[in-house]
Write an enzyme that holds these catalytic residues in place. Structure first.
Site: not given
Length: 326
Positions: A101, A171, A292
């Site tokens: 991420h 998320h 996601e």
């Protein structure tokens, strides 16, 4: 609509909260990580998402809950990639070996700036400088988080002054029943293939058919306990906005996911640790499911995957809609 400073973090950053609503849907959004902290639907007596009442928890136990992850959502294997003849090393914040991420200080940990607010929408902006977490290019990002009477809409745009990997994902963890266990939720995903991973959750490079595997969600069925943290291959390039998934709780409340993105990461929340959540709830494993929308993970290292490099002459633009069906 309201905007107020909700807390000051230990490093001195003032975090603001924005409350928006449209018809029977309302949300609370934080400038920290562009987090959707809470989401409510009239007639439903519980939050639709997992969140924390304590903003500081988003720096630790509830990291990524409801946040915008990037500048490259999901994983980059080995924390490195080659781009235009140069090797780049990125922050290895996942088991000390891979980038997750966007690194330990990615978009989900940044304090976004409010650009505009309307009763049903907030626009947040973020600048990630050249070299941040090892990535090239000054990246200017805008997240538009809005509501309609039945939908949460996430639109993300970005521009860069140098070629860079770029993929952002909302998320959020969803629990349509409020029961703290989503394994009896039913799910359908419009995908014929998925990405197998190795023991460290890095794609192997193989694009595998879902048929006759636990990854076959082409027909609506229970999520169960098979263990999911995998990308489903929706398409080989960006598409016009279209339905890609349907989540249905035992209560009958449904949520349709529509997106322009080419990938969908299904994470069943099996790794969620015991943490305090909204309304005094205690979240644990399988407390929520994340759907996601994204570019495929490790795409910068996989020539056979849809490209995920943003260049100065282009503009990143993705939209995802979470539409609730009663």
């Amino acid at each position: 609509m309201s905007v107020r400073t909700v807390c000051t973090l230990p490093d001195g950053r003032d975090i603001e909260t924005i409350e928006i609503e449209a018809g029977g849907l309302s949300a609370r959004v934080l400038t920290l990580g562009a987090i959707v902290q809470d989401l409510r639907l009239d007639g439903v007596d519980h939050p639709l998402v997992l969140g924390s009442p304590c903003v500081e928890d988003y720096l630790g136990p509830t990291r990524y809950f409801g946040a915008i992850a990037g500048r490259f959502a999901n994983r980059i294997g080995g924390g490195r990639f080659h781009l235009d003849g140069k090797e780049y090393s990125t922050d290895r914040n996942f088991i000390g070996r891979h980038t997750l991420h966007g690194g330990h200080d990615g978009a989900a940990l940044q304090n976004w700036r409010i650009a505009s607010v309307a009763p049903d929408k907030v626009s947040l902006r973020l600048h990630l400088p050249d070299g941040h977490m090892g990535f090239p290019g000054n990246l200017h990002v805008q997240a538009d988080i809005g509501l309609t009477v039945d939908s949460l809409i996430i639109g993300i745009t970005a521009e860069t002054d140098a070629a860079t990997p770029c993929s952002f994902a909302h998320h959020g963890y969803f629990d349509l029943d409020g029961g703290g266990d989503i394994r009896k939720h039913s799910l359908m995903i419009h995908a014929e293939t998925y990405l197998p991973t190795d023991d460290e959750l890095i794609p192997t490079g193989r694009i595998a058919p879902v048929a006759e595997t636990p990854f076959d969600f082409r027909d609506l069925r229970r999520i169960g306990s098979a263990g999911y943290d995998h990308n489903f291959c929706l398409s080989d390039r960006q598409q016009p906005l279209r339905p890609v998934a349907l989540l249905v709780g035992e209560s009958g409340l449904g949520m349709q996911v529509e997106t322009t993105a080419c990938g969908l990461q299904l994470y069943d929340g099996a790794g969620i640790k015991s943490v305090a959540g909204l309304e005094g709830r205690i979240y644990g494993p399988w407390a929520g499911v994340a759907l996601e929308t994204q570019h495929w993970p490790d795409a910068p290292n996989r020539p056979g995957f849809p490209p995920a490099i943003l260049r100065p002459e282009d503009r990143y633009s993705e939209t995802t809609i979470y539409r609730f069906i009663q």
